[in-house]
Design a protein around this motif. Structure first.
Motif, short mmCIF file in Angstrom:
data_model
loop_
_atom_site.label_atom_id
_atom_site.label_comp_id
_atom_site.label_asym_id
_atom_site.label_seq_id
_atom_site.Cartn_x
_atom_site.Cartn_y
_atom_site.Cartn_z
N GLY A 140 17.84 -16.21 75.70
CA GLY A 140 18.81 -15.23 75.08
C GLY A 140 19.18 -15.87 73.97
N HIS A 141 19.66 -17.10 73.63
CA HIS A 141 20.35 -17.56 72.54
C HIS A 141 19.34 -17.80 71.26
CE1 HIS A 141 18.00 -21.23 74.13
NE2 HIS A 141 18.15 -21.74 72.81
N ALA A 142 17.95 -17.53 71.97
CA ALA A 142 17.10 -17.75 70.61
C ALA A 142 16.93 -16.04 69.81
CB ALA A 142 15.55 -17.85 70.87
N CYS A 143 17.11 -15.10 70.99
CA CYS A 143 17.17 -13.80 70.23
C CYS A 143 18.35 -13.58 69.63
CB CYS A 143 17.28 -12.85 71.42
SG CYS A 143 15.51 -12.53 72.36
N GLU A 144 19.70 -14.22 69.92
CA GLU A 144 20.75 -14.06 69.25
C GLU A 144 20.86 -14.90 67.74
OE1 GLU A 144 24.31 -13.69 72.61
OE2 GLU A 144 23.27 -15.72 72.41
N ALA A 145 19.75 -15.66 67.78
CA ALA A 145 19.93 -16.61 66.56
C ALA A 145 19.27 -15.92 65.40
CB ALA A 145 19.19 -18.00 66.73
N ILE A 146 18.54 -14.94 65.61
CA ILE A 146 17.83 -13.94 64.54
C ILE A 146 19.05 -13.17 63.90
CG2 ILE A 146 15.96 -12.56 64.07
CD1 ILE A 146 14.52 -13.44 66.64
N SER A 147 19.04 -12.91 62.76
CA SER A 147 19.93 -12.13 62.21
C SER A 147 19.81 -10.65 62.49
CB SER A 147 19.72 -12.25 60.64
OG SER A 147 18.54 -11.85 60.02
N ASP A 148 20.60 -9.56 62.29
CA ASP A 148 20.67 -8.33 62.63
C ASP A 148 19.55 -7.70 61.86
OD1 ASP A 148 22.77 -8.99 63.87
OD2 ASP A 148 24.09 -7.81 62.83
N ASP A 149 19.19 -7.83 60.62
CA ASP A 149 18.10 -7.12 60.01
C ASP A 149 16.78 -7.33 60.56
OD1 ASP A 149 20.09 -5.78 58.34
OD2 ASP A 149 20.13 -7.61 56.63
N GLU A 150 16.41 -8.78 60.90
CA GLU A 150 15.41 -9.12 61.30
C GLU A 150 15.13 -8.59 62.86
OE1 GLU A 150 17.01 -11.13 59.12
OE2 GLU A 150 15.07 -11.17 57.57
N LEU A 151 16.14 -8.68 63.30
CA LEU A 151 15.91 -8.11 64.64
C LEU A 151 15.54 -6.63 64.57
CD1 LEU A 151 19.03 -9.25 67.14
CD2 LEU A 151 16.62 -9.95 67.32
N LEU A 152 16.16 -5.76 63.86
CA LEU A 152 15.67 -4.50 63.73
C LEU A 152 14.28 -4.30 63.22
CD1 LEU A 152 18.90 -2.81 62.17
CD2 LEU A 152 18.34 -2.70 64.41
N GLU A 153 13.81 -5.29 62.62
CA GLU A 153 12.62 -5.23 61.95
C GLU A 153 11.59 -5.66 63.11
OE1 GLU A 153 11.25 -4.31 59.41
OE2 GLU A 153 12.86 -4.39 57.80
N LEU A 154 12.19 -6.72 63.97
CA LEU A 154 11.13 -6.96 65.14
C LEU A 154 11.15 -5.96 66.12
CD1 LEU A 154 9.58 -9.44 66.53
CD2 LEU A 154 11.90 -10.12 67.40
N ALA A 155 12.24 -5.03 66.40
CA ALA A 155 12.11 -4.00 67.17
C ALA A 155 11.17 -2.86 66.81
CB ALA A 155 13.42 -3.43 67.45
#
Length: 664
Positions: A140-155
Motif C-alpha cells: 500500500g505505501h508504494a501505491c501512496e508514493a505515486i503522485s495523483d496525476d500518475e495514479l490516474l494515468e495508471l488507472a
C-alpha cells in the motif's frame, strides 16, 4: 510474470550456500534506480533506452526474487524513497503510445532491417515495466508514493488493458496450432506481429493484477482514482465479461482445455476444470473490492441494466468456488441483498438514485497521455527513428551487443573448462591423499605418512567462504572469501577422537551441515564408543588486518580437495566499538578476546577445521540492523584430515561439529 523471467528465478534458486546470492545487491540496485530517467518518444530504441531496459529487467528479476524468498525487498524501498515509481508509470505511457502510433509505421522496417533481438526488446519493454510495477504495488505505501496525476494515468492504462483482454486477447489466445513447417514458413512481418501480440497479452495480464492492487488500497488512494474507476471507466462492468469468457482459457482439438498458468499454456485435466487460476482470482478480488466496500458502493451509480448484469454473478458462486476463495461469501451476501432490493439505494433521499448525490461536479483528468499524443508529426518521428535508432547505428549496436554476448559465452565456456580441470585435479589429489592417509605411519616418525600424499595435502588450498543473513529468515549475502594454507614447516600429528568426545563438543546450541564423506578411519574401542583417527596439520598464521572480520550471525563453508563442510555460526555480540575483553581480559563482562571455531565432522566430512579467532581492539565494520560490531578475525588454527585405520567401521551417528569456545 513472463516465462523466461520465471525460468531464471527457478535457476537462481537451485543453488545453495554461497551460490544462492542476489542478482544485484542493494548498492547496485540503488545506482540503477538513481539512473532511471523519463524517456521521450523520440528516444525509444536508442542506446540509452536499451540500457535502461536492461536495468529495469534486472530490478524486476531481483524484486521478484526478494518477494518469493521473503527477504529484504530493497528494490521496493529504493523505488519509493528515490521517487522513481512515477518514472515507471511514465515509461508505460511512452512505450504504449509508441506501439500505437509509431510501430505501425516502422513495422516493415523492423521486420526486414533490424535484428529480432532489438525489436523484441522494444516491444517487451511495456511488459517488463508493468511486471516490475506488479510486484511493487502489492504494498500500500508504494501505491501512496505515486503522485495523483500518475495514479490516474495508471488507472486509465489498466482499464485500456482490460478492454484489450475483452477484445483482441481472444484472437491471440485462440491462434490455430501450427506445425514446424508452418512456423518456419512465417514471414518476418508475421513473426514480429506474433511477438507484439505476445508482449501485449503479457502486459495486459500484468495490468489486471495492478488493477486488483489499486482496488485493494482504494480507500488509501486519492478520491479521484475511485471516481475514475467507478464513474469514467465503470470497472465493474469491464470485469464482468472476464468472468463469463476469460481469454486465459481456451479449447483446443479433441476437446482439450488449456489455461494460461505460470506464464504458459497448460492442459487441464477434466477433473480440474473448475479449479480457478490466479488470473481468475484477480478478477473476483477486484469485484469484491468494488462491490463489497461501502465507500465504493456509495459512489457507484446502480441503474437497472447494471443491476441485472451484476446479479448474473450469482450463478458462478458455487460451493467449490467459495471453498477456493472464501472471501467471495461477502460478495454473495451483497448480491443477495441486491436481489432483495436492500442496498445503498435504501439510504438515498426520496426521488434520488443511489450514487447520484455522491458524484463530483469537478473531476480530475489525467493529462500526460494527452500531451504525448498532441502536437506530434508521427511520420517525421518514424522517419527519424528509422534512420537513427533503427538504421546503421542499430546494426552497429546489435553487432556490439552480439560480440559482447559471444565474449560472455566464451568466458562461460572457459570457466566450465577450468572447472572441469580443477575437479580433475582435485580428484587426483584426493586419490593421492587417500592413499597417503591410508598408509600406516612409520614408527620412527609418528604422523609421517606417504610423502606424495602428504605433500598433496600440504599443497592443497583451504578455501573458507563466509556469508551473512540480511535479517532473520532472509536470504544469504556473500560476505568474504578466505584462503588458508598449511604450515609445511611443522610436522603433522596423529589425533584420535571418540564419539563421546564429539557429542560433548557438539553439545552447544550451534549447528553444521556437511557432506556425506568417507566413513573410514573409525574404530570401536572396548567401551563400545567409536574412535576416529586423523592427521592434524597446523595452519600458517594470518594477518587480521588483511581480511574482513566474520559476521556475528553467518554461515561458513570450508572447501578442501573436493570436500565441503558447512556450519551456521553465531559469535558473541560486540555492542560497543570500545568493548573490553572478557575471560582473559580486564573486563570480565565483555566479549572474549579469542575464540575457537570448529567446522566439519571428521568421520562424516573427511576433515575438521579448527579456526582461531581473535577480537580486534578497534573493529572497522558494523551491522547497523543488529547494532553490533564485527570484531573477530581468523589468525590461525589447524585442520585434521581423516586417517583410515586397518579395522574400520561405519559411523552410525552424525553429530554437529561447530564449537565456539573461549581461547585459552
Amino acid at each position: 510474470m513472463a516465462g523466461p523471467l520465471q525460468q531464471m528465478l527457478m535457476r537462481s534458486q537451485e543453488g545453495t550456500g554461497a551460490a544462492s546470492t542476489a542478482l544485484v545487491n542493494a548498492y547496485e540496485a540503488e545506482q540503477l534506480i538513481e539512473q532511471l530517467q523519463f524517456t521521450q518518444l523520440q528516444q525509444v530504441g536508442d542506446a540509452r533506452f536499451l540500457k535502461q531496459h536492461g536495468a529495469i529487467t534486472k530490478l524486476n528479476l531481483q524484486a521478484h526474487l526478494n518477494a518469493q524468498t521473503h527477504s529484504d525487498e530493497f528494490v521496493l524501498e529504493l523505488l519509493v524513497s528515490l521517487d522513481k515509481l512515477s518514472v515507471l508509470v511514465q515509461e508505460l505511457l511512452v512505450i504504449e503510445v509508441w506501439k500505437e502510433q509509431l510501430y505501425p509505421l516502422l513495422k516493415q522496417h523492423l521486420a526486414k532491417n533490424v535484428d529480432s533481438a532489438t525489436s523484441y526488446l522494444v516491444l517487451y519493454h511495456e511488459a517488463a515495466v508493468a511486471n516490475l510495477l506488479e510486484v511493487v504495488l502489492y504494498h500500500g505505501h508504494a501505491c501512496e508514493a505515486i503522485s495523483d496525476d500518475e495514479l490516474l494515468e495508471l488507472a486509465d492504462w489498466c482499464m485500456r488493458k482490460l478492454a484489450y483482454l475483452n477484445t483482441e486477447a481472444h484472437n491471440h489466445a485462440n491462434l490455430p496450432e501450427r506445425s514446424v513447417q508452418d512456423t518456419l514458413g512465417l514471414s518476418p512481418v508475421q513473426e514480429l506481429e506474433e511477438k507484439r501480440a505476445e508482449t501485449d497479452f503479457t502486459a495486459a495480464l500484468c495490468g489486471l493484477t495492478i488493477l486488483r492492487y489499486l482496488t485493494d488500497h482504494i480507500t488509501r488512494l486519492p478520491l479521484g482514482v475511485t471516481n475514475r474507476l467507478l464513474g469514467a471507466h465503470d470497472a465493474v462492468m469491464a470485469l464482468l465479461p472476464l468472468v463469463e469468457a476469460p481469454p486465459w482459457v481456451r479449447q483446443r482439438k479433441r476437446g482439450k482445455v488449456e489455461k494460461f498458468i505460470s506464464s504458459r499454456w497448460q492442459e487441464v485435466l477434466p477433473a480440474d476444470h473448475l479449479m480457478i487460476t490466479q488470473l481468475d482470482g484477480q478478477v473476483w478480488l477486484c469485484l469484491v473490492n468494488l462491490l463489497v466496500d461501502p465507500a465504493c458502493r456509495a459512489k457507484y451509480y446502480m441503474d437497472d441494466y447494471r443491476h441485472s448484469c451484476i446479479l448474473k454473478l450469482r450463478r458462478h458462486l458455487n460451493e467449490l468456488l467459495l471453498d477456493q476463495l472464501p472471501v467471495l461469501r461477502q460478495l454473495s451476501r451483497v448480491l443477495d441483498e441486491m436481489s432483495l432490493g436492500v442496498s445503498s439505494a435504501a439510504a438515498a433521499a426520496p426521488g434520488k438514485t443511489a450514487g447520484a448525490g455522491s458524484r463530483l461536479i469537478l473531476e480530475q483528468v489525467p493529462l500526460l497521455r494527452e500531451s504525448l499524443l498532441k502536437g506530434n508529426d508521427w511520420q517525421a518521428i518514424a522517419h527519424n527513428q528509422q534512420k537513427k535508432q533503427f538504421g546503421p547505428a542499430a546494426k552497429q549496436l546489435a553487432k556490439d551487443r552480439l560480440e559482447s554476448m559471444l565474449q560472455s559465452f566464451e568466458l562461460m565456456c572457459q570457466m566450465e573448462d577450468q572447472q572441469q580441470q580443477q575437479q580433475k585435479q582435485q580428484s587426483q589429489q584426493a586419490a593421492g591423499s587417500s592413499s597417503a592417509i591410508g598408509a600406516t605411519p612409520s614408527t620412527g616418525s609418528p604422523g609421517a605418512a606417504d610423502a606424495n600424499g602428504d605433500a598433496a595435502i600440504v599443497a592443497a588450498p583451504i578455501k573458507v567462504v563466509c556469508s551473512r543473513q540480511l535479517h532473520a529468515g532472509g536470504m544469504w549475502e556473500h560476505w568474504c572469501d578466505i584462503t588458508l594454507a598449511i604450515d609445511a614447516s611443522k610436522p603433522s600429528e596423529i589425533v584420535s577422537i571418540s564419539t563421546q568426545q564429539q557429542t560433548a563438543l557438539s553439545s552447544k546450541p550451534t549447528s553444521s551441515q556437511g557432506n556425506n564423506g568417507s566413513k573410514a578411519g573409525t574404530k570401536a574401542n572396548g567401551n563400545g564408543a567409536t574412535s576416529v583417527h586423523g592427521l592434524r596439520y597446523r595452519l600458517q598464521p594470518s594477518d587480521p588486518e588483511s581480511m574482513r572480520a566474520l559476521p556475528m550471525k553467518g554461515k561458513v563453508a570450508v572447501h578442501l580437495m573436493g570436500n565441503v563442510a558447512e556450519a551456521l555460526v553465531q559469535l558473541p555480540e560486540v555492542p560497543l566499538r570500545n568493548s573490553g575483553n572478557g575471560s582473559d581480559g580486564s573486563n570480565n563482562d565483555g566479549p572474549p578476546a579469542g575464540l575457537w571455531l570448529t567446522v566439519g565432522l571428521l568421520a562424516a566430512d573427511g576433515f575438521a577445521l579448527q579456526l582461531r579467532l581473535k577480537k580486534a581492539d578497534k573493529p572497522k565494520e558494523r551491522d547497523r540492523a543488529e547494532s553490533t560490531w564485527y570484531a573477530y578475525h581468523p589468525v590461525g588454527g589447524a585442520i585434521t584430515v581423516l586417517l583410515p585405520a586397518a579395522d574400520t567401521t561405519a559411523v552410525t551417528n552424525k553429530m554437529p561439529a561447530v564449537v565456539t569456545t573461549a581461547a585459552k
